[in-house]
Design a protein around this motif. Structure first.
Motif, mmCIF file in Angstrom:
data_model
loop_
_atom_site.group_PDB
_atom_site.id
_atom_site.type_symbol
_atom_site.label_atom_id
_atom_site.label_comp_id
_atom_site.label_asym_id
_atom_site.label_seq_id
_atom_site.Cartn_x
_atom_site.Cartn_y
_atom_site.Cartn_z
ATOM 1 N N ALA A 67 0.834 -1.211 0.000
ATOM 2 C CA ALA A 67 0.000 0.000 0.000
ATOM 3 C C ALA A 67 0.862 1.252 0.000
ATOM 4 C CB ALA A 67 -0.930 -0.009 1.216
ATOM 5 N N THR A 70 2.312 1.759 -3.481
ATOM 6 C CA THR A 70 1.268 2.258 -4.390
ATOM 7 C C THR A 70 0.958 3.723 -4.113
ATOM 8 O OG1 THR A 70 0.307 0.033 -4.417
ATOM 9 C CG2 THR A 70 -1.053 1.824 -5.285
ATOM 10 N N ALA A 71 0.876 4.084 -2.832
ATOM 11 C CA ALA A 71 0.612 5.482 -2.475
ATOM 12 C C ALA A 71 1.715 6.386 -3.000
ATOM 13 C CB ALA A 71 0.475 5.627 -0.964
ATOM 14 N N PHE A 223 -4.752 -0.190 2.153
ATOM 15 C CA PHE A 223 -4.951 0.914 1.208
ATOM 16 C C PHE A 223 -5.802 2.019 1.831
ATOM 17 C CE2 PHE A 223 -2.939 -1.650 -1.836
ATOM 18 C CZ PHE A 223 -2.746 -0.941 -3.009
ATOM 19 N N ILE A 382 -9.973 5.158 -3.266
ATOM 20 C CA ILE A 382 -8.925 4.328 -3.858
ATOM 21 C C ILE A 382 -9.094 4.237 -5.371
ATOM 22 C CG2 ILE A 382 -7.801 2.069 -3.807
ATOM 23 C CD1 ILE A 382 -7.596 3.804 -1.212
ATOM 24 N N ILE A 422 -3.820 -1.436 -7.298
ATOM 25 C CA ILE A 422 -5.124 -0.921 -6.865
ATOM 26 C C ILE A 422 -6.238 -1.913 -7.205
ATOM 27 C CG2 ILE A 422 -6.847 0.891 -7.253
ATOM 28 C CD1 ILE A 422 -4.384 2.773 -7.775
ATOM 29 N N ALA A 425 -6.092 -4.874 -4.906
ATOM 30 C CA ALA A 425 -6.600 -4.559 -3.565
ATOM 31 C C ALA A 425 -8.117 -4.502 -3.540
ATOM 32 C CB ALA A 425 -6.016 -3.225 -3.096
#
Length: 460
Positions: A67, A70-71, A223, A382, A422, A425
């Motif tokens: 997470a 990805t962020a 996430f 998200i 994403i 998730a």
């Protein structure tokens, strides 16, 4: 001629004065970082971590790493577009430039709607936690009090808002840092609980105790802990220097990833994951080993500060998005008006009405149904990340020769990787009943927004 020259010089000087005034009242990059932290670390992390650990076991640490990566990818995409093309409206404006009016409309309203429901859930949580000390006071009184305070802080203007939100962020960060230091002292045997044998690293065995499916289904919880990073782009217009957007975002993400992973690591070190459930905060469960006086009240106060600052930050973000929507005539034009402090009163008022309606629903709907709606709000946040990444891919191609400042590392491959994470998730959320309903409701809300554009805005 001399008079004309004098007027011209006066106009130039006025512009310079205005720029200097904006620079003196703008936010420093570290304040923007703290606003981001304050908006993101909510009560859900202090309470909801128990559910994610219960779902995934020790492998939840991998979920938080994924997470966090990805962020960072999403922020990098947003930072590249912001530095290259600083505009009001941030990600929704870039979506409009990349894919047309419909995508800008959908992205903005998705964010606004999710923000309203998140504020509503935080307000209800705040009232519930406060009843811990005042059990006989009706819940709605505390709810109104916290919402009023949040609106009051936003009305104070950008500079005062930045100071207050930075203070709340420091409280949350300090709490997690103290907990991590506590864990380090414990790990180094500087301190030890009385009459308790710690599980130590045996608490991490087996690491994939719930299997890959458990880790996958818990990924969406990790996430959610990073939901709201868009506030950096939205608030970047208030920075003294827009070129410092990357610095603000990287500082925010480094702090978030560090405190998230280390705090969960030490929870698992202090308490066996099998003892952790969603019924009680895992932080309280871990610290109870040391018989700390008033630990319940202390953590209750911390959770209240976390929830309140998240609500204040969300209100700031959704109000700014409403202004951007109004400027593009995707909302009534008057909603974009601001006063001298930079406060958009009409946008705040409309958001307040929507928040009031959401709070009424929270009291009249069954708890599980309202939980589905608030979960859907997190999913919308998200899913908006996909819009940011796809916008960056398209706009980078269009401006390939113009990029002279910040560049997203590894683009476009990192953008594709972020989109894949994403989608993994969100699809993992289908394994959990509550998250499954949240995902389905979020898709339904996206459909409603899409139809609203074609039936109302496009027709107009």
């Amino acid at each position: 001629m001399d008079r004309g020259h004098t007027i011209h010089q006066a106009i130039i000087q006025k512009k310079v004065d205005n720029r200097e005034k904006q620079k003196s009242t703008g936010l420093a990059w570290w304040q923007l970082s703290l606003i981001g932290i304050g908006s993101i670390i909510g009560a859900g992390f202090f309470l909801g971590t128990g559910l994610s650990i219960q779902t995934a076991g020790p492998s939840i640490l991998i979920d938080y790493i994924l997470a966090g990566v990805t962020a960072f990818i999403v922020f990098s995409a947003l930072a590249e577009m912001t530095v290259r093309d600083p505009v009001q409206g941030s990600f929704r404006t870039y979506a409009k430039k990349a894919f047309g009016n419909s995508m800008g409309f959908m992205s903005g309203w998705m964010y606004w709607l999710s923000g309203v429901f998140i504020m509503s859930s935080e307000a209800v949580a705040l009232a519930t936690f406060t009843k811990y000390w005042f059990p006989h006071v009706p819940l709605w009184i505390f709810t109104i009090a916290y919402v009023t305070a949040a609106f009051g802080i936003n009305i104070l203007g950008v500079k005062n808002f930045g100071k207050i939100e930075s203070t709340f962020a420091m409280i949350k960060l300090s709490t997690l840092v103290i907990f991590i230091l506590f864990g380090i002292f414990l790990l180094m045997h500087f301190i030890s609980p009385q009459n308790v044998t710690l599980k130590g690293f045996s608490g991490f065995q087996p690491f994939f105790t719930m299997g890959i499916n458990g880790m996958w289904s818990a990924l969406i919880f990790a996430f959610f802990s990073f939901g709201g990073i868009e506030v950096i782009g939205i608030a970047s217009s208030e920075l003294k220097d827009r070129s410092e957007v990357p610095k603000a975002g990287i500082g925010m993400l480094m702090a978030l990833v560090s405190v998230y992973i280390l705090s969960i690591f030490f929870i698992l070190y202090m308490v066996s994951w099998t003892q952790i459930s969603e019924a009680k905060s895992p932080f309280v469960l871990a610290l109870n080993l040391f018989n700390i006086p008033y630990i319940g009240s202390i953590f209750n106060l911390i959770i209240i500060s976390a929830a309140f600052s998240t609500m204040v930050g969300a209100l700031f973000s959704v109000t700014n998005i409403m202004v951007s929507l109004a400027d593009d005539r995707d909302a009534p034009k008057s909603f974009g008006q601001k006063d001298q402090k930079g406060t958009a009163y009409k946008a705040l008022f409309v958001t307040g009405l929507a928040l009031a309606l959401s709070l009424v629903l929270s009291f009249i709907l069954p708890g599980q149904i309202y939980e589905y709606i608030t979960t859907a709000a997190g999913v919308l946040l998200i899913l908006n990340w996909v819009t940011i990444l796809t916008s960056q891919i398209k706009l980078r191609k269009a401006a390939k020769e113009k990029i002279r400042t910040y560049k997203m590392p590894g683009s476009p491959y990192t953008s594709y990787l972020g989109i894949a994470f994403i989608l993994i998730a969100v699809s993992g959320g289908l394994f959990h009943p509550t998250q499954r309903m949240g995902v389905l409701i979020s898709l339904g809300l996206i459909g409603v927004i899409f139809l609203s554009y074609h039936l109302i805005v496009k027709k107009r």
